[in-house]
Design an enzyme around this catalytic site. Structure first.
Site, PDB file in Angstrom:
ATOM      1  N   ASP A  27     -11.048   3.017   4.509  1.00 26.71           N
ATOM      2  CA  ASP A  27     -11.217   1.419   4.520  1.00 26.71           C
ATOM      3  C   ASP A  27     -12.910   1.208   4.417  1.00 26.71           C
ATOM      4  OD1 ASP A  27      -9.556  -0.772   4.287  1.00 26.71           O
ATOM      5  OD2 ASP A  27      -8.922  -0.209   6.574  1.00 26.71           O
ATOM      6  N   LYS A  36       0.888  -1.286  -0.060  1.00 23.02           N
ATOM      7  CA  LYS A  36      -0.041   0.057  -0.110  1.00 23.02           C
ATOM      8  C   LYS A  36       1.055   1.256   0.063  1.00 23.02           C
ATOM      9  CE  LYS A  36      -3.676  -2.217   2.359  1.00 23.02           C
ATOM     10  NZ  LYS A  36      -4.508  -2.852   3.671  1.00 23.02           N
ATOM     11  N   GLN A  55      -4.276  -1.472   9.708  1.00 22.31           N
ATOM     12  CA  GLN A  55      -4.271  -2.814   9.139  1.00 22.31           C
ATOM     13  C   GLN A  55      -5.079  -3.955  10.119  1.00 22.31           C
ATOM     14  OE1 GLN A  55      -3.523  -3.636   5.945  1.00 22.31           O
ATOM     15  NE2 GLN A  55      -4.074  -5.735   6.247  1.00 22.31           N
TER      16      GLN A  55
HETATM   17  N1  GUN Z   1      -6.881  -6.970   6.326  1.00 24.31           N
HETATM   18  C1  GUN Z   1      -7.320  -7.615   5.131  1.00 24.31           C
HETATM   19  N2  GUN Z   1      -7.717  -7.146   4.350  1.00 24.31           N
HETATM   20  C2  GUN Z   1      -7.930  -5.582   4.808  1.00 24.31           C
HETATM   21  C3  GUN Z   1      -8.149  -4.253   4.339  1.00 24.31           C
HETATM   22  O1  GUN Z   1      -8.768  -4.189   3.158  1.00 24.31           O
HETATM   23  N3  GUN Z   1      -8.262  -3.285   5.086  1.00 24.31           N
HETATM   24  C4  GUN Z   1      -7.700  -3.424   6.318  1.00 24.31           C
HETATM   25  N4  GUN Z   1      -7.511  -2.471   7.063  1.00 24.31           N
HETATM   26  N5  GUN Z   1      -7.139  -4.595   6.897  1.00 24.31           N
HETATM   27  C5  GUN Z   1      -7.184  -5.553   6.104  1.00 24.31           C
END
Ligand code: GUN
Length: 291
Positions: A120, A53, A97
């Site tokens: 998110d 990311k 995350q």
């Molecule tokens: N863990 C797995 N997929 C995601 C996501 O799309 N966003 C976040 N914040 N954590 C994740």
């Protein structure tokens, strides 16, 4: 005939190109979109997602603030960091995350994020707005799946869509979006999960089958309707002692079997994954534009 392969990397590059133009316009106004990424602990899969990311932000000219905290960080310290990021005018999006370590209540942490920075789309306000069809941030993976279908020319209107999995992150929002009266919606949606009986009877009805169960290889060729569009959201690490990394990524779908039956399919890796990251960038740019 072998299925058409839906190239997530190519579609992601196209969307990122569109974002680049929007970032330039923001830049002309003296605004750099800013994303804060928060990672607690050392889960290898999470580290690799977060790094991907941050690299994507760098490539596109989005400022990214990297907040990596030890696994024994207290919930209060994490909430304090969120409060600080909520108040920071350079930050337009906050991503925590998941999963968080067990001693931290992730619901409380997500609810502490300012919904205006919830790129998110996991905050209860964002989820509520999405369900009501009101403006707000749409979770990145479901949004990426919709964009992928649209850009590949697959219509959801009137289609039988089967979603495998009912997670808050993917299955639930996807089912809500696909069934709504909206562009890329208007589908007849069935949600299947661990208690579903006669799973294959449902999946074989699907014009569009979306596997988001997190279970490697659970969808076999005989579960797919000939000519169906198969979207594989699964990114599972399976042991592979013969490889350098010691693991390989496997989807929820047995790819080689599906290739022989489906009309189109997303690979793993290189399918939905690049779209998830791209829609995170998309939400961050939107947030910066909203100011
Ligand atoms: N863990 C797995 N997929 C995601 C996501 O799309 N966003 C976040 N914040 N954590 C994740």
């Amino acid at each position: 005939m072998a299925a058409k392969i839906i190239d997530g990397k190519q579609i992601a590059a196209e969307v990122q190109g569109e974002l680049g133009a929007r970032i330039q316009k923001l830049s002309a106004r003296g605004i750099t979109p800013g994303l804060a990424v928060v990672l607690v602990g050392e889960d290898p899969a999470s580290i690799s997602y977060v790094t991907a990311k941050e690299r994507a932000c760098e490539r596109l000219g989005i400022f990214s603030s990297d907040n990596r905290l030890p696994s024994d960080t207290s919930e209060q310290d994490l909430l304090d960091l969120i409060a600080q990021l909520n108040a920071d005018p350079h930050i337009h999006g906050i991503l925590v995350q998941l999963p968080l370590p067990k001693h931290i209540d992730s619901g409380r942490v997500i609810a502490a994020i300012d919904p205006a920075k919830d790129v998110d789309g996991f905050h209860p306000v964002s989820m509520g707005n999405m369900l009501l069809g009101l403006p707000g941030f749409i979770p990145c993976t479901p949004h990426g799946v919709l964009v992928m279908l649209e850009k590949s020319g697959f219509k959801t209107e009137g289609a039988e869509v089967v979603v495998l999995g009912r997670s808050n992150i993917v299955g639930k929002p996807l089912a809500a979006l696909l069934s709504q009266k909206r562009p890329n919606g208007n589908a007849t949606v069935t949600v299947c999960h661990t208690r579903t009986q006669n799973l294959a009877e449902h999946t074989r009805r699907a014009d569009i089958l979306i596997a988001a169960a997190g279970s490697p290889g659970m969808v076999t060729g005989d579960m797919i309707k000939p000519g169906a569009v198969v979207i594989d959201v699964g990114v599972n690490r399976v042991d592979a002692p013969d490889t350098n990394k010691g693991y390989r990524l496997q989807g929820d779908v047995v790819y080689e079997e599906a290739l022989q039956v489906a009309g189109a399919i997303t690979p793993v890796p290189g399918g939905v994954g690049p779209m998830t990251i791209t829609m995170l960038l998309f939400n961050t740019v939107e947030s910066a534009e909203r100011g």
